[in-house]
Design an enzyme around this catalytic site. Structure first.
Site, PDB file in Angstrom:
ATOM      1  N   HIS A  19      -1.316  68.388  -6.787  1.00 50.96           N
ATOM      2  CA  HIS A  19      -1.833  67.451  -5.780  1.00 50.96           C
ATOM      3  C   HIS A  19      -3.180  66.876  -6.193  1.00 50.96           C
ATOM      4  O   HIS A  19      -4.170  66.957  -5.486  1.00 50.96           O
ATOM      5  CB  HIS A  19      -1.936  68.141  -4.413  1.00 50.96           C
ATOM      6  CG  HIS A  19      -2.016  67.172  -3.266  1.00 50.96           C
ATOM      7  ND1 HIS A  19      -3.212  66.759  -2.733  1.00 50.96           N
ATOM      8  CD2 HIS A  19      -1.064  66.520  -2.555  1.00 50.96           C
ATOM      9  CE1 HIS A  19      -2.992  65.917  -1.752  1.00 50.96           C
ATOM     10  NE2 HIS A  19      -1.685  65.746  -1.628  1.00 50.96           N
TER      11      HIS A  19
ATOM     12  N   HIS B 298       1.813  63.608   6.462  1.00 51.60           N
ATOM     13  CA  HIS B 298       1.205  62.490   5.768  1.00 51.60           C
ATOM     14  C   HIS B 298       2.242  61.874   4.829  1.00 51.60           C
ATOM     15  O   HIS B 298       3.096  62.575   4.279  1.00 51.60           O
ATOM     16  CB  HIS B 298      -0.034  62.938   5.000  1.00 51.60           C
ATOM     17  CG  HIS B 298      -1.235  63.109   5.881  1.00 51.60           C
ATOM     18  ND1 HIS B 298      -2.351  63.822   5.507  1.00 51.60           N
ATOM     19  CD2 HIS B 298      -1.490  62.642   7.137  1.00 51.60           C
ATOM     20  CE1 HIS B 298      -3.250  63.789   6.485  1.00 51.60           C
ATOM     21  NE2 HIS B 298      -2.742  63.083   7.483  1.00 51.60           N
TER      22      HIS B 298
ATOM     23  N   HIS C 111      -6.177  71.650   7.326  1.00 50.13           N
ATOM     24  CA  HIS C 111      -6.259  70.250   6.925  1.00 50.13           C
ATOM     25  C   HIS C 111      -6.717  69.449   8.139  1.00 50.13           C
ATOM     26  O   HIS C 111      -6.997  70.023   9.202  1.00 50.13           O
ATOM     27  CB  HIS C 111      -4.884  69.794   6.417  1.00 50.13           C
ATOM     28  CG  HIS C 111      -4.895  68.492   5.681  1.00 50.13           C
ATOM     29  ND1 HIS C 111      -5.943  68.082   4.884  1.00 50.13           N
ATOM     30  CD2 HIS C 111      -3.968  67.486   5.621  1.00 50.13           C
ATOM     31  CE1 HIS C 111      -5.659  66.903   4.366  1.00 50.13           C
ATOM     32  NE2 HIS C 111      -4.468  66.502   4.804  1.00 50.13           N
TER      33      HIS C 111
ATOM     34  N   ASP D 176       2.440  60.803   1.814  1.00 51.61           N
ATOM     35  CA  ASP D 176       2.672  61.247   0.439  1.00 51.61           C
ATOM     36  C   ASP D 176       3.465  62.550   0.360  1.00 51.61           C
ATOM     37  O   ASP D 176       3.814  62.994  -0.736  1.00 51.61           O
ATOM     38  CB  ASP D 176       1.349  61.373  -0.333  1.00 51.61           C
ATOM     39  CG  ASP D 176       0.333  62.289   0.326  1.00 51.61           C
ATOM     40  OD1 ASP D 176       0.418  62.510   1.543  1.00 51.61           O
ATOM     41  OD2 ASP D 176      -0.569  62.788  -0.378  1.00 51.61           O
ATOM     42  N   HIS D 177       3.795  63.122   1.512  1.00 55.95           N
ATOM     43  CA  HIS D 177       4.581  64.363   1.533  1.00 55.95           C
ATOM     44  C   HIS D 177       5.968  64.195   2.167  1.00 55.95           C
ATOM     45  O   HIS D 177       6.783  65.104   2.083  1.00 55.95           O
ATOM     46  CB  HIS D 177       3.812  65.453   2.286  1.00 55.95           C
ATOM     47  CG  HIS D 177       2.563  65.882   1.582  1.00 55.95           C
ATOM     48  ND1 HIS D 177       2.476  67.032   0.836  1.00 55.95           N
ATOM     49  CD2 HIS D 177       1.359  65.277   1.485  1.00 55.95           C
ATOM     50  CE1 HIS D 177       1.258  67.127   0.312  1.00 55.95           C
ATOM     51  NE2 HIS D 177       0.567  66.071   0.701  1.00 55.95           N
TER      52      HIS D 177
END
Length: 303
Positions: free
Chosen positions: A265, A63, A138, A65-66
């Site tokens: 997070h 993803h 996830h 944001d990582h």
């Protein structure tokens, strides 16, 4: 000594005072980065740490944001005249994802090597420490990581002298090597005591609570765990999007018997995580709502 710094603690999008989640560890002259979201380089600069010695970057999942901070990080490393290969570790498809991102960072003076994780649990030995990857839950394939520094038993000088082991063999035996000489074969177990307690840091984010987290975090000196939501009423939302609440993270820490837990997070809507910590500490007293730049130097226990 194992240095740990939580560079960023945000999820989904960076905020003016909260960068996206990224962890940096330093040990024995080597550095490790876990995740590299947008703003990671700025967070690193604010902490005063350098990307120059980074030997491996691990990704939990793909993803944005990582991983969106990776192209800039690679360019910074290249501009610093890095020539040593860089190892990237992550779920299957890592090479394809990184090569796509490198459209904007096409030329680098160093080689990129890939280790794509395909098993539920895999480990990798580095210079003096071990990386253990374990699958979590996830909405895409996602891994948590352990950073483990093992510690061998104490060297028994009297035993070495009694066995007439040449002094020039002692250092190699301490490093776990077996040595053949004209007078015989010497093995580490002949002169080393029982293994001593090492150091262990467990990191996981973007997941629902799982048994694999409890098992892999067992006995960790530091457990860094996602806390997307502090509001108790958002538990259903956490379930829907495969994230965790503060309280679920605290239950994991309690079950795993860790020494300390840092939450990370956070949802962009979660402005003041500390407001929810009294209830969290009722579950697991050694809980901290981490902020960007929080760091610790983990030391071996005295014998």
């Amino acid at each position: 000594m194992l240095d740990i710094c939580l560079l960023g603690t945000g999820g989904m999008m960076p905020l003016p005072h909260r960068w996206l989640t990224s962890l940096m560890a330093r040990y024995n002259g080597s550095s490790l980065l876990i995740d590299c979201g947008e703003g990671t380089q700025i967070a690193m600069k604010e902490k005063g740490w350098s990307p120059k010695p980074i030997d491996v970057i691990c990704f939990t999942h793909f993803h944005a944001d990582h991983i969106s901070g990776l192209p800039g990080m690679l360019l910074t490393m290249g501009n610093a005249e890095r020539v040593k290969p860089l190892l990237l570790v992550g779920p299957k498809g890592l090479a394809r994802v990184v090569q796509s991102l490198r459209v904007i960072a096409p030329e680098l003076p160093f080689e990129i090597k890939y280790l794509e994780l395909t098993e539920a649990e895999q480990s990798l030995c580095m210079d003096g420490f071990r990386i253990e990857a374990y699958r979590v839950h996830h909405n895409v394939v996602c891994y948590g990581y352990n950073i483990v520094v093992d510690r061998i038993g104490r060297f028994d000088v009297n035993k070495a002298m009694e066995l007439k082991i040449p002094r020039n063999c002692w250092n190699r035996l301490q490093k776990g090597e077996s040595i053949e000489t004209e007078t015989g074969t010497f093995t580490p177990d002949m002169v080393l005591g029982a293994a001593r307690k090492g150091l262990k840091v467990t990191y996981c984010t973007d997941t629902r609570p799982t048994e694999s987290i409890v098992r892999n975090a067992a006995g960790a000196d530091l457990f860094i765990c996602e806390g997307m939501y502090g509001e108790p009423e958002k538990k259903q939302k956490a379930k829907e999007y495969k994230h965790m609440t503060f309280y679920e993270a605290a239950e994991l820490a309690k079950k795993a018997g860790v020494k300390e837990m840092w939450l990370t997070h956070y949802s962009p809507s979660l402005i003041r995580p500390e407001e929810y910590m009294p209830k969290v500490r009722e579950i697991f007293p050694h809980s901290i709502a981490a902020k960007d730049g929080r760091s610790v130097d983990l030391l071996f226990e005295e014998d």
